[in-house]
Design a protein around this motif. Structure first.
Motif, PDB file in Angstrom:
ATOM      1  N   TYR A  59      39.541  36.864  38.914  1.00  0.00           N
ATOM      2  CA  TYR A  59      40.900  36.441  38.575  1.00  0.00           C
ATOM      3  C   TYR A  59      41.891  37.283  39.368  1.00  0.00           C
ATOM      4  O   TYR A  59      41.849  38.517  39.323  1.00  0.00           O
ATOM      5  N   LYS A  60      42.772  36.639  40.098  1.00  0.00           N
ATOM      6  CA  LYS A  60      43.808  37.344  40.843  1.00  0.00           C
ATOM      7  C   LYS A  60      45.079  37.390  40.004  1.00  0.00           C
ATOM      8  O   LYS A  60      45.659  36.355  39.670  1.00  0.00           O
ATOM      9  N   HIS A  61      45.508  38.602  39.670  1.00  0.00           N
ATOM     10  CA  HIS A  61      46.645  38.796  38.779  1.00  0.00           C
ATOM     11  C   HIS A  61      47.945  38.946  39.586  1.00  0.00           C
ATOM     12  O   HIS A  61      47.928  39.138  40.812  1.00  0.00           O
ATOM     13  N   THR A  62      49.062  38.904  38.877  1.00  0.00           N
ATOM     14  CA  THR A  62      50.368  39.044  39.522  1.00  0.00           C
ATOM     15  C   THR A  62      50.599  40.443  40.081  1.00  0.00           C
ATOM     16  O   THR A  62      51.527  40.650  40.863  1.00  0.00           O
ATOM     17  N   ASP A  63      49.777  41.417  39.700  1.00  0.00           N
ATOM     18  CA  ASP A  63      49.909  42.771  40.243  1.00  0.00           C
ATOM     19  C   ASP A  63      49.236  42.927  41.597  1.00  0.00           C
ATOM     20  O   ASP A  63      49.211  44.013  42.172  1.00  0.00           O
ATOM     21  N   GLY A  64      48.652  41.824  42.113  1.00  0.00           N
ATOM     22  CA  GLY A  64      48.018  41.854  43.416  1.00  0.00           C
ATOM     23  C   GLY A  64      46.555  42.226  43.400  1.00  0.00           C
ATOM     24  O   GLY A  64      45.887  42.172  44.441  1.00  0.00           O
ATOM     25  N   TYR A  65      46.035  42.600  42.245  1.00  0.00           N
ATOM     26  CA  TYR A  65      44.624  42.963  42.139  1.00  0.00           C
ATOM     27  C   TYR A  65      43.765  41.745  41.786  1.00  0.00           C
ATOM     28  O   TYR A  65      44.194  40.852  41.039  1.00  0.00           O
ATOM     29  N   TYR A  66      42.539  41.771  42.316  1.00  0.00           N
ATOM     30  CA  TYR A  66      41.496  40.857  41.862  1.00  0.00           C
ATOM     31  C   TYR A  66      40.700  41.559  40.765  1.00  0.00           C
ATOM     32  O   TYR A  66      40.245  42.695  40.951  1.00  0.00           O
ATOM     33  N   TYR A  67      40.525  40.893  39.633  1.00  0.00           N
ATOM     34  CA  TYR A  67      39.744  41.438  38.523  1.00  0.00           C
ATOM     35  C   TYR A  67      38.421  40.682  38.445  1.00  0.00           C
ATOM     36  O   TYR A  67      38.380  39.450  38.551  1.00  0.00           O
ATOM     37  N   PHE A  68      37.350  41.445  38.251  1.00  0.00           N
ATOM     38  CA  PHE A  68      36.005  40.867  38.308  1.00  0.00           C
ATOM     39  C   PHE A  68      35.184  41.276  37.099  1.00  0.00           C
ATOM     40  O   PHE A  68      35.189  42.429  36.674  1.00  0.00           O
ATOM     41  N   THR A  69      34.461  40.307  36.545  1.00  0.00           N
ATOM     42  CA  THR A  69      33.450  40.572  35.538  1.00  0.00           C
ATOM     43  C   THR A  69      32.330  39.561  35.719  1.00  0.00           C
ATOM     44  O   THR A  69      32.515  38.516  36.366  1.00  0.00           O
ATOM     45  N   ALA A  70      31.165  39.855  35.153  1.00  0.00           N
ATOM     46  CA  ALA A  70      29.998  38.990  35.334  1.00  0.00           C
ATOM     47  C   ALA A  70      28.899  39.443  34.387  1.00  0.00           C
ATOM     48  O   ALA A  70      28.995  40.506  33.748  1.00  0.00           O
ATOM     49  N   SER A  71      27.831  38.661  34.312  1.00  0.00           N
ATOM     50  CA  SER A  71      26.658  39.088  33.559  1.00  0.00           C
ATOM     51  C   SER A  71      25.931  40.171  34.336  1.00  0.00           C
ATOM     52  O   SER A  71      25.685  40.021  35.537  1.00  0.00           O
ATOM     53  N   VAL A  72      25.588  41.264  33.660  1.00  0.00           N
ATOM     54  CA  VAL A  72      24.775  42.307  34.287  1.00  0.00           C
ATOM     55  C   VAL A  72      23.308  42.015  33.981  1.00  0.00           C
ATOM     56  O   VAL A  72      22.990  41.352  32.990  1.00  0.00           O
ATOM     57  N   PRO A  73      22.374  42.485  34.830  1.00  0.00           N
ATOM     58  CA  PRO A  73      20.953  42.138  34.628  1.00  0.00           C
ATOM     59  C   PRO A  73      20.392  42.568  33.284  1.00  0.00           C
ATOM     60  O   PRO A  73      19.492  41.913  32.747  1.00  0.00           O
ATOM     61  N   GLU A  74      20.938  43.646  32.718  1.00  0.00           N
ATOM     62  CA  GLU A  74      20.435  44.127  31.430  1.00  0.00           C
ATOM     63  C   GLU A  74      20.963  43.314  30.249  1.00  0.00           C
ATOM     64  O   GLU A  74      20.460  43.465  29.120  1.00  0.00           O
ATOM     65  N   TYR A  75      21.996  42.498  30.478  1.00  0.00           N
ATOM     66  CA  TYR A  75      22.608  41.686  29.416  1.00  0.00           C
ATOM     67  C   TYR A  75      23.016  42.536  28.212  1.00  0.00           C
ATOM     68  O   TYR A  75      22.959  42.074  27.069  1.00  0.00           O
ATOM     69  N   ASP A  76      23.460  43.773  28.459  1.00  0.00           N
ATOM     70  CA  ASP A  76      23.742  44.676  27.346  1.00  0.00           C
ATOM     71  C   ASP A  76      25.182  45.160  27.279  1.00  0.00           C
ATOM     72  O   ASP A  76      25.537  45.911  26.369  1.00  0.00           O
ATOM     73  N   ARG A  77      26.030  44.751  28.222  1.00  0.00           N
ATOM     74  CA  ARG A  77      27.391  45.279  28.267  1.00  0.00           C
ATOM     75  C   ARG A  77      28.292  44.345  29.054  1.00  0.00           C
ATOM     76  O   ARG A  77      27.833  43.432  29.740  1.00  0.00           O
ATOM     77  N   ILE A  78      29.602  44.623  28.969  1.00  0.00           N
ATOM     78  CA  ILE A  78      30.593  43.908  29.757  1.00  0.00           C
ATOM     79  C   ILE A  78      31.310  44.919  30.633  1.00  0.00           C
ATOM     80  O   ILE A  78      31.854  45.904  30.136  1.00  0.00           O
ATOM     81  N   GLU A  79      31.305  44.684  31.925  1.00  0.00           N
ATOM     82  CA  GLU A  79      31.986  45.536  32.890  1.00  0.00           C
ATOM     83  C   GLU A  79      33.186  44.805  33.481  1.00  0.00           C
ATOM     84  O   GLU A  79      33.155  43.583  33.640  1.00  0.00           O
ATOM     85  N   VAL A  80      34.214  45.570  33.819  1.00  0.00           N
ATOM     86  CA  VAL A  80      35.373  45.044  34.535  1.00  0.00           C
ATOM     87  C   VAL A  80      35.652  45.964  35.718  1.00  0.00           C
ATOM     88  O   VAL A  80      35.539  47.184  35.596  1.00  0.00           O
ATOM     89  N   ARG A  81      35.976  45.389  36.858  1.00  0.00           N
ATOM     90  CA  ARG A  81      36.407  46.179  38.016  1.00  0.00           C
ATOM     91  C   ARG A  81      37.550  45.442  38.697  1.00  0.00           C
ATOM     92  O   ARG A  81      37.760  44.255  38.460  1.00  0.00           O
ATOM     93  N   ARG A  82      38.269  46.139  39.566  1.00  0.00           N
ATOM     94  CA  ARG A  82      39.364  45.495  40.277  1.00  0.00           C
ATOM     95  C   ARG A  82      39.470  46.064  41.687  1.00  0.00           C
ATOM     96  O   ARG A  82      39.028  47.182  41.968  1.00  0.00           O
ATOM     97  N   ALA A  83      40.085  45.258  42.573  1.00  0.00           N
ATOM     98  CA  ALA A  83      40.297  45.680  43.959  1.00  0.00           C
ATOM     99  C   ALA A  83      41.397  44.824  44.556  1.00  0.00           C
ATOM    100  O   ALA A  83      41.761  43.771  44.020  1.00  0.00           O
ATOM    101  N   ARG A  84      41.924  45.296  45.684  1.00  0.00           N
ATOM    102  CA  ARG A  84      43.003  44.575  46.360  1.00  0.00           C
ATOM    103  C   ARG A  84      42.495  43.362  47.133  1.00  0.00           C
ATOM    104  O   ARG A  84      43.274  42.491  47.522  1.00  0.00           O
TER     105      ARG A  84
END
Length: 327
Positions: A26-51
């Motif tokens: 998801y590209k937000h109005t702050d200019g960052y791309y935010y990313f999440t996905a299923s991890v192989p362990e299916y045990d948590r939710i991660e979020v990361r961002r980058a320009r």
């Protein structure tokens, strides 16, 4: 072309992020791309961002939430999506209950997290509970969009009265964590390419363009038969009327042996850094044969490529591009 415009044209080399299935960007109005996905362990939710989308690979993931040891959110954390709604961040995800017999497989329900911080990598994620539908059954892959002042939820769910694993439904929302009124089925597995291994319509993603609302979705088992279909409706139609939605009789994105890409699907849509081009985000493997259950093969990698448009206004997904090739 100006230097500024040229610098905004990003080059992708797939895979962008390895071992991340069901990718959501998801590209937000702050200019960052935010990313999440299923991890192989299916045990948590991660979020990361980058320009940029490419830089997401090096971005440090932050754990937003972890599964419980027991209870309804204790197994198989699948397909999170991050959305920004009315000044707050929300994550929609599916989770199952651990059982002695099946480890929660195909016993999923949908849940919602909320974060009031401006940066969702900070602040606290608060559980808003189960996103309940009109009946209790296997449900997952919630996505949401706004149209003409109404926010809608689209998701996959099992109807006990209909043969198969999951159909696609739509309903208006009264809060970001609840629907109101009666849900309506807008698609069910019916074509041969939708019922290989499992009768599945799931993983919906919405894009609006050229006077139409398009919903891509994924079908069949999660091996090399996994593929994507497409629904569409006029922007002026009643989205709660099933007859407003038409389904493409052929898949729009499939395994391509020539490019070495197998089982592409569970996509999301975003835009280029300069906002001029639509970008298709999806997962796929780079091999066909899988040992054991495909759900536990970790090598569904996140990939990106440009989405073009046909002269009739419909999206042209093309073919999944090869690994290591500049796009």
């Amino acid at each position: 072309m100006s230097e500024q415009t040229a610098s905004a044209k990003e080059v992708f080399v797939n895979p962008v992020i390895e071992q991340r299935a069901d990718p959501w960007v998801y590209k937000h109005t702050d200019g960052y791309y935010y990313f999440t996905a299923s991890v192989p362990e299916y045990d948590r939710i991660e979020v990361r961002r980058a320009r940029s989308i490419s830089e997401l690979a090096q971005a440090e993931p932050v754990v937003a939430w972890r599964k419980y040891d027991t209870g309804p959110m204790s197994a198989n954390i699948w397909a999170p999506e991050i959305h920004y709604i009315q000044g707050k961040w929300y994550i929609y995800f599916a989770a199952a209950r651990t059982t002695e017999t099946n480890n929660g497989l195909f016993d999923h329900r949908m849940f919602v997290l909320e974060n009031e911080a401006a940066n969702p990598l900070e602040g606290n994620w608060v559980e808003k509970g189960q996103l309940k539908t009109n009946w209790e059954s296997f449900s997952l892959d919630a996505t949401t969009f706004e149209h003409q002042g109404v926010r809608y939820l689209v998701w996959a769910q099992k109807d006990p009265e209909i043969h198969g694993n999951s159909n696609l439904y739509i309903a208006p929302m009264d809060t970001p964590w609840s629907i109101e009124g009666k849900q309506v089925m807008i698609a069910k597995p019916e074509y041969d390419w939708e019922i290989i291994g499992f009768h599945v319509n799931e993983g919906a993603a919405v894009i609006k363009k050229n006077g139409r609302i398009f919903i891509s979705y994924s079908a069949s088992a999660t091996d090399y038969n996994y593929c994507m279909g497409l629904l569409s409706a006029s922007v002026d139609s009643n989205l709660m009327d099933p007859s407003s939605w038409s389904k493409s009789p052929a898949p729009v994105f499939t395994t391509n042996e020539a490019s070495g890409q197998y089982g592409p699907g569970h996509n999301s849509f975003t835009v280029s850094a300069d906002g001029t081009e639509d970008i298709l985000i999806y997962h796929a493997r780079n091999y066909k044969d899988i040992e054991g259950d495909p759900l536990y093969d970790p090598n569904r990698h996140m990939r990106a490529q440009r989405l073009t448009w046909n002269s009739d206004g419909t999206p042209n997904f093309g073919v999944p591009v090869p690994d290591g090739e500049e796009v």
